[in-house]
Structure formats: C-alpha cells, structure tokens
Design a protein around this motif. Structure first.
Motif, PDB file in Angstrom:
ATOM      1  N   THR A 116       1.154  -1.317   0.014  1.00 32.75           N
ATOM      2  CA  THR A 116       0.216   0.433   0.053  1.00 32.75           C
ATOM      3  C   THR A 116       0.684   1.471   0.105  1.00 32.75           C
ATOM      4  O   THR A 116       1.592   1.246   0.852  1.00 32.75           O
ATOM      5  CB  THR A 116      -1.549   0.064   0.767  1.00 32.75           C
ATOM      6  N   SER A 164      -1.275  -9.496  -6.867  1.00 34.93           N
ATOM      7  CA  SER A 164      -1.033  -7.657  -6.696  1.00 34.93           C
ATOM      8  C   SER A 164      -0.553  -6.838  -7.877  1.00 34.93           C
ATOM      9  O   SER A 164      -0.672  -5.996  -7.370  1.00 34.93           O
ATOM     10  CB  SER A 164      -0.275  -8.194  -5.117  1.00 34.93           C
ATOM     11  N   VAL A 167      -3.107  -5.641  -9.707  1.00 37.90           N
ATOM     12  CA  VAL A 167      -3.930  -4.808  -8.568  1.00 37.90           C
ATOM     13  C   VAL A 167      -3.241  -3.464  -8.773  1.00 37.90           C
ATOM     14  O   VAL A 167      -3.977  -2.276  -9.265  1.00 37.90           O
ATOM     15  CB  VAL A 167      -3.857  -5.371  -6.874  1.00 37.90           C
ATOM     16  N   TYR A 168      -1.725  -3.635  -8.502  1.00 37.03           N
ATOM     17  CA  TYR A 168      -0.990  -2.742  -8.177  1.00 37.03           C
ATOM     18  C   TYR A 168      -0.412  -1.578  -9.448  1.00 37.03           C
ATOM     19  O   TYR A 168      -0.960  -0.809  -9.621  1.00 37.03           O
ATOM     20  CB  TYR A 168       0.683  -2.436  -8.302  1.00 37.03           C
ATOM     21  N   ARG A 170      -3.272  -1.158 -12.080  1.00 31.93           N
ATOM     22  CA  ARG A 170      -4.531  -0.795 -12.027  1.00 31.93           C
ATOM     23  C   ARG A 170      -4.407   0.607 -11.130  1.00 31.93           C
ATOM     24  O   ARG A 170      -4.755   1.215 -11.919  1.00 31.93           O
ATOM     25  CB  ARG A 170      -5.191  -1.708 -11.823  1.00 31.93           C
ATOM     26  N   MET A 171      -3.740   0.008  -9.754  1.00 26.77           N
ATOM     27  CA  MET A 171      -3.880   1.683  -9.311  1.00 26.77           C
ATOM     28  C   MET A 171      -3.083   2.572  -9.877  1.00 26.77           C
ATOM     29  O   MET A 171      -3.669   4.092  -9.944  1.00 26.77           O
ATOM     30  CB  MET A 171      -3.409   1.327  -8.023  1.00 26.77           C
ATOM     31  N   LYS A 174      -5.063   3.947 -13.119  1.00 24.82           N
ATOM     32  CA  LYS A 174      -6.130   4.645 -13.017  1.00 24.82           C
ATOM     33  C   LYS A 174      -5.229   6.311 -12.405  1.00 24.82           C
ATOM     34  O   LYS A 174      -5.985   7.434 -12.618  1.00 24.82           O
ATOM     35  CB  LYS A 174      -6.691   4.122 -12.530  1.00 24.82           C
ATOM     36  N   ARG A 175      -4.244   6.436 -11.815  1.00 24.81           N
ATOM     37  CA  ARG A 175      -3.646   7.628 -11.222  1.00 24.81           C
ATOM     38  C   ARG A 175      -3.245   8.327 -12.102  1.00 24.81           C
ATOM     39  O   ARG A 175      -3.164   8.888 -12.214  1.00 24.81           O
ATOM     40  CB  ARG A 175      -3.137   7.043  -9.945  1.00 24.81           C
TER      41      ARG A 175
END
Length: 453
Positions: A116, A164, A167-168, A170-171, A174-175
């Motif tokens: 995170t 993971s 997921v990382y 995609r984060m 998006k940002r």
C-alpha cells in the motif's frame, strides 16, 4: 582519382549556441504536440502531430526517495538545460528500506501493509511529475525496481505475485492515465524469465487496462534486452536493452541493437543503460573508470546504429550520492557536484544532427567504412540514405568511405567535432571512393563526418 582530405579548414562556431537553444526552448512545452506514439517507420518515436521525439534520457533511479523538492527542481532545471527529454526514476526504489522516511519525510509504503503506497509519498510523486512537466520533461517511470519481484543481489523484499502486481498496476494506471509526461518502464535490472514473466506481464497489463495514453517498455539486466522475453507482448511499445558497464566496443551493439532491429514485428529500440560516466569498468577500480569518450561512443554508435534514443547515466547521480549515504559502485563525488560532468555536457551536440536530418528516413549503412591504417580498436558506424550520410569514427588516422552510384553527381563534405559541436566549412566533392584523414588524431579523438547532397 582518390584524394585524401584532412581538416585544414576553419571551424564555424558562430550561431551554434543559438541553434542548440532554439531546440531546447521550443521543447519546453512539448505536450502541445499530443501524446507520444511510434512513428510510421516503426523505428522511431513521435508526437501525435508527427513531430519527431528524441528520447534522450538521464538516469535518476533514486530521485523520488532521496531528493527534496528543492533538490528535484535544481536537478530538473540542470537536465533541461542540457537537452534531456526523459528522466528515468523508480516508485519503489532499490537502495533504501520502503518503510523508512524518504527525503520528504514519507515512507514509500505504509507500515504493516505490504503493498500500500503511502498517500503522502504518492502526493510527492504527483508533484515531481508536475515539476518535470513544467520543465518540458517526460518521466520514464518504473513502478518498482526488479528486486521487489526477484531479489537476487538487491535488498528486496520480494513483494509481488501475479495477482498483487495486476492490482498495483491498475492503481497506477488509474492515477496517472491523464498525466501528459509519463513513459512507463517495467522491470528494473532483472530478467523476464521464470516466475518473473507472469508477474511483469500482470503489472504491465494492469496499467494498460486503465491507461492507454502512454508508451511502455522494459528495463532488463546488463547485456540483455526486453526483446528476450516480451517482444511479442502487446504492451511493449518499444524495446530497451542494457549494454551495461563492462563492454567497451561496438560488439555489444552488434549483439543487442542489431539483433532487435531484425525482429518482427518491427519495434523501436534504445540503450536504456550504457556505460555510466565515472563508474568503474567491470565494477573494478583497477580497470579504471568510464569517461566522456565512452559516453560519446555509446551515444553515436547506438544512434547511428539505428536506435530511437539514448539514456545517459552518471554513477554519482543515479544513486543520488550525498553526505551520510554509503557509496555504491565506488561513487566518489556528490550528485550535485556531478551535474556538469564532461560527457553529460557533450550530449547536446547530437542535436546538430537530429535537428537537421530526418532519421526516420535513414538506415544503418553497413560495410561502407574501412580503416586505412589498420585501426582495429573499435568499429566506425555510418547512417543515412541517398541524400545524407553521417559517419562516426571512434579513432584511427584515416578511413575509406565507399559511396553508391547515387552520389556520383557530387556532394558536400563537412566535419563535426563531437566534443564541442564545432563544424567545418562544407566542401564540395565528387569522389566515389573517398579517403579521409581525421582532423585531429590521438587518444579519445573521435570525429563525425557529414556528407550531404
């Protein structure tokens, strides 16, 4: 009749600073040209409006973790003035723990939450991207250094599995999808074989699911190329190889650059980590250090070998070596005292060629250069087409240049000094089998010959 030409000519310096400055100032707002894309030739990069883009990168792997905002601004301003267009750096860096504060006081990761990102650290990344945009610079952004997937000689820890990593990705996608100045770089000094392949693919695909606006490549370990594992992947827009810090001749480009240019489908390719200026050769002090001459050789041999760009590196800067930090790879000067090293300052002279010749219409010209004096220390390289030829001579005393019949109407011959950017007076010639003597001979006296109709 064959003639031997040497430089008993006046070098023209008038107007050179203005010529270089015109390009740098014009590119302060490159984002008005639209997104970056691969050009029609599939060999080079360009903006959406077809303006050519030269990927001239600098290596700043530890910038996000080790520099304050004031440091970042100082560094970016300096790099902009030297003609760089891309700054390569890493979100999850190699050298320091990911749970201790960076120079800005925020750890990259939140404690006890394995992957995170700290919101304060993300805000700092946002600021760095905006500051780079202010200076007209792209950021070659690595989501994580390779040891976070495959520890090997790094600090680690290994954080990601296939799930993971997606997921990382995609984060991040998006940002940062709407930031105009990002080039994504997967990898980080690691290979893409074994378990690594699925993890890197997942991270890259995760980014691309939400970010279709930015180009993407992969940074491998030394003497390897992204093409070894990912050439056929849809997310890989251009190849990147690392010629590394042990080889000293064109042989490494024959093995990596030429091989990548022969692949299908055709993709652009560049050297993303050549010999760092001031790093020890072979990572051994007794072998000496790479100097400005090595920087020039890698720049001109790779670009005239058909690369779409080039990344410079300085051993003291990639790690942001400063008081209180341990030296890696025998770094010996503080990063801020290394910003104006000789090789770095000479890179801008390449713009004299890039701004005046359409590289997308040229090809490497094999076999037209032959040393007259038996020089065998390294290869000379030539690039061009039926209207221009650019030759780079790493040394020697004289060279034979064999021209095709299309040059029989005559041409202009001009010398360029890659150490200071000076140009000789252009002289008209008609010889098809041209013998040239280098204007100045001796150790580290490389030269560029320009022929144009």
């Amino acid at each position: 009749m064959m003639k031997r030409y040497s430089l008993i000519l006046l070098f023209l310096l008038v107007g050179l600073p203005d010529l270089l400055a015109t390009h740098f100032y014009k590119s302060n707002v490159p984002f008005f040209h639209g997104r970056l894309q691969v050009d029609e030739s599939q060999r080079y990069l360009e903006y959406e409006d077809r303006t050519p883009f030269l990927y001239l990168g600098d290596t700043a792997w530890e910038l996000l973790a080790r520099l304050t905002k004031e440091d970042v601004s100082l560094y970016l301003k300096n790099r902009k003035a030297k003609g760089f267009t891309v700054i390569q750096t890493v979100i999850l860096p190699e050298l320091d723990s990911l749970t201790i504060p960076t120079a800005m006081g925020a750890s990259p990761l939140l404690p006890n939450k394995s992957i995170t990102l700290n919101p304060l650290y993300l805000e700092h990344i946002d600021w760095v991207l905006r500051e780079a945009q202010h200076y007209g610079l792209f950021v070659g952004l690595l989501p994580a250094w390779g040891d976070k997937i495959d520890k090997q000689w790094g600090n680690g820890p290994e954080l990601f599995d296939e799930f993971s990593a997606r997921v990382y990705g995609r984060m991040l996608g998006k940002r940062y999808a709407d930031y105009p100045n990002i080039i994504w770089i997967m990898g980080g000094d690691r290979g893409g074989d074994g378990k690594n392949r699925k993890i890197w693919n997942a991270m890259a695909e995760g980014i691309k699911e939400l970010d279709r606006n930015h180009l993407m490549t992969y940074h491998p370990q030394g003497e390897h190329s992204s093409s070894f594992w990912f050439h056929q992947e849809g997310w890989l827009d251009f190849n990147m190889f690392q010629s590394g810090h042990c080889q000293t001749s064109y042989a490494i480009y024959r093995r990596l650059l030429e091989a990548d240019r022969n692949l299908h489908p055709v993709k652009p390719v560049l050297d993303g980590e050549p010999r760092y200026e001031d790093i020890t050769i072979n990572f051994r002090k007794k072998d000496g250090r790479f100097i400005a001459y090595d920087v020039r050789k890698t720049l001109y041999q790779s670009m005239l070998g058909g690369a779409c760009g080039y990344t410079y590196g300085c051993n003291n800067i990639w790690q942001m070596y400063a008081p209180g930090r341990s030296s890696k790879c025998d770094a010996r000067f503080w990063w801020y005292d290394s910003l104006d090293m000789k090789g770095c300052c000479q890179l801008k002279h390449f713009y004299l060629l890039w701004n005046n010749f359409d590289f997308s219409k040229g090809i490497p010209l094999k076999g037209i250069l032959r040393p007259i004096d038996g020089y065998d220390m390294d290869d000379a390289v030539a690039f061009g087409n039926d209207s221009y030829i650019i030759c780079y001579f790493p040394g020697g005393t004289g060279w034979n240049v064999s021209l095709l019949d299309s040059w029989d109407d005559g041409y202009f011959l001009q010398w360029m000094n890659p150490r200071n950017g000076s140009l000789s007076v252009a002289v008209r010639q008609t010889d098809m089998n041209l013998h040239v003597s280098l204007p100045e001979k001796g150790s580290e006296k490389d030269w560029i010959l320009i022929l144009k109709k």
